[in-house]
Design an enzyme around this catalytic site. Sequence first.
Site, PDB file in Angstrom:
ATOM      1  N   HIS A 101     -33.132   9.221 -16.322  1.00 47.71           N
ATOM      2  CA  HIS A 101     -33.510   9.524 -14.932  1.00 47.71           C
ATOM      3  C   HIS A 101     -33.819  11.023 -14.748  1.00 47.71           C
ATOM      4  O   HIS A 101     -33.340  11.868 -15.510  1.00 47.71           O
ATOM      5  CB  HIS A 101     -32.382   9.115 -13.986  1.00 47.71           C
ATOM      6  N   GLY A 102     -34.576  11.326 -13.704  1.00 50.63           N
ATOM      7  CA  GLY A 102     -34.851  12.725 -13.353  1.00 50.63           C
ATOM      8  C   GLY A 102     -33.572  13.411 -12.854  1.00 50.63           C
ATOM      9  O   GLY A 102     -32.541  12.759 -12.654  1.00 50.63           O
ATOM     10  N   ARG A 150     -30.318   6.609  -9.150  1.00 45.57           N
ATOM     11  CA  ARG A 150     -31.127   7.658  -9.799  1.00 45.57           C
ATOM     12  C   ARG A 150     -32.040   7.061 -10.881  1.00 45.57           C
ATOM     13  O   ARG A 150     -33.156   7.526 -11.093  1.00 45.57           O
ATOM     14  CB  ARG A 150     -30.246   8.795 -10.323  1.00 45.57           C
ATOM     15  N   GLU A 204     -24.588   4.869 -16.499  1.00 48.99           N
ATOM     16  CA  GLU A 204     -24.025   6.023 -17.206  1.00 48.99           C
ATOM     17  C   GLU A 204     -22.603   5.666 -17.627  1.00 48.99           C
ATOM     18  O   GLU A 204     -21.960   4.795 -17.008  1.00 48.99           O
ATOM     19  CB  GLU A 204     -24.026   7.242 -16.262  1.00 48.99           C
ATOM     20  N   ARG A 205     -22.086   6.309 -18.680  1.00 52.44           N
ATOM     21  CA  ARG A 205     -20.706   6.018 -19.055  1.00 52.44           C
ATOM     22  C   ARG A 205     -19.788   6.475 -17.929  1.00 52.44           C
ATOM     23  O   ARG A 205     -20.076   7.463 -17.240  1.00 52.44           O
ATOM     24  CB  ARG A 205     -20.330   6.691 -20.365  1.00 52.44           C
ATOM     25  N   MET A 206     -18.710   5.737 -17.755  1.00 56.76           N
ATOM     26  CA  MET A 206     -17.780   6.068 -16.684  1.00 56.76           C
ATOM     27  C   MET A 206     -17.020   7.326 -17.120  1.00 56.76           C
ATOM     28  O   MET A 206     -16.387   7.338 -18.167  1.00 56.76           O
ATOM     29  CB  MET A 206     -16.835   4.887 -16.466  1.00 56.76           C
ATOM     30  N   HIS A 274     -29.615   6.348 -18.450  1.00 58.05           N
ATOM     31  CA  HIS A 274     -28.837   7.590 -18.336  1.00 58.05           C
ATOM     32  C   HIS A 274     -28.626   8.261 -19.686  1.00 58.05           C
ATOM     33  O   HIS A 274     -28.788   7.625 -20.724  1.00 58.05           O
ATOM     34  CB  HIS A 274     -27.484   7.256 -17.718  1.00 58.05           C
TER      35      HIS A 274
HETATM   36  O1  LIG Z   1     -22.741  11.788 -15.838  1.00 59.65           O
HETATM   37  C1  LIG Z   1     -23.127  12.943 -15.966  1.00 59.65           C
HETATM   38  O2  LIG Z   1     -22.509  13.943 -15.543  1.00 59.65           O
HETATM   39  C2  LIG Z   1     -24.461  13.205 -16.631  1.00 59.65           C
HETATM   40  O3  LIG Z   1     -25.371  12.273 -16.247  1.00 59.65           O
HETATM   41  C3  LIG Z   1     -24.330  13.169 -18.130  1.00 59.65           C
HETATM   42  O4  LIG Z   1     -23.461  14.151 -18.419  1.00 59.65           O
HETATM   43  P1  LIG Z   1     -23.156  14.718 -19.861  1.00 59.65           P
HETATM   44  O5  LIG Z   1     -24.338  15.483 -20.310  1.00 59.65           O
HETATM   45  O6  LIG Z   1     -21.964  15.591 -19.581  1.00 59.65           O
HETATM   46  O7  LIG Z   1     -22.783  13.571 -20.744  1.00 59.65           O
END
Ligand SMILES: O=C(O)[C@H](O)COP(=O)(O)O
Length: 347
Positions: A101-102, A150, A204-206, A274
């Site tokens: 995503h942007g 997003r 995105e990962r939690m 993500h």
């Molecule tokens: O969730 C987040 O903060 C970002 O999308 C990814 O973050 P990271 O680069 O710290 O993994």
Amino acid sequence: MAAAAFHQAIGTLQSRGCVSNSSGLNRENGNASFRLISKGFKLDIALLRRETYCSRKRSFGIIQALASQTTIFDPISSPSDGTKSDTKKKSNEAALILIRHGESMWNEKNLFTGCVDVPLTKKGVEEAIEAGKRISNIPVDMIYTSALIRAQMTAMLAMTEHRRKKVPIIVHNESEQARAWSQIFSEETKKQCIPVVTAWQLNERMYGELQGLNKQETADRYGKEQVHEWRRSYDIPPPNGESLEMCAERAVAYFKEYIEPQLLSGKNVMIAAHGNSLRSIIMYLDKLTSQEVISLELSTGIPMLYIFKEGRFIRRGSPVAPNEAGVYAYTKRLAQYRQKLDEMLQS
Ligand SMILES: O=C(O)[C@H](O)COP(=O)(O)O
């Protein structure tokens, strides 16, 4: 000999404006160092760095492949012009576009975001539109996004630039009623739509108890190394959050179960997701090890193209610009698709 080949390849990349003149090879540890000019090459360069851990020789091969990527031609027999579905089914070849995503409003504020549902900034909107321009001549039959706005905004904004002008429509299968109430009753109209499937597995990962915290302040408090470990290690989760490994368990499983069959049937797929869900998918596509994935960084809003052919994923890098010949020369079929589009839109 290998070093000479390396320097020749670097020279080619420099002459194409892909890396800066300060790029080079560290003769002691064999690592290649790059200063990027084109954001679109970030992924390739990050992967290149990890390749050097395994084999210097192999990495020179990759540099050379990068330097000559505009001359690579491969047939892809599934241009999505809505008329070739038979050929598509036989071909087992398809395009796969991945887009992070942007920029989001929390990216801008440097906050850990994870599964918090934050929209794009104005810059993120522009990045998504720019990404759309870059892939505007690549056929798209199916779109997958995460359940987060997003990623969905990015996919939709990118599609506003697509030359084929099909309409991306979010599939609502969450209940019988949602399914019934979102039906389309014209076959003709259906042909002009692209189904958009949203899946939480691509989220995105939690980020656990880091969500909402400032990244810099967290590094100041817990130390840079600890925060880097939380952010980039494969199997160490942030407090009460998901490690990349845990994220991969759902994202890659989803990819294999739902997306790969689409590619196998010849459908061209775009995934808007993500940083970390895409890192885990790329780890699977490129067969990266848990060590190698540490150095994989994805930029916001940069599309990456893979060709799925004979059961293998072939990474084609990032289309640089919509009007760049190399973008359409990734495969012979993509070039033909573009030519057809030109003819269709001129008539
Ligand atoms: O969730 C987040 O903060 C970002 O999308 C990814 O973050 P990271 O680069 O710290 O993994």
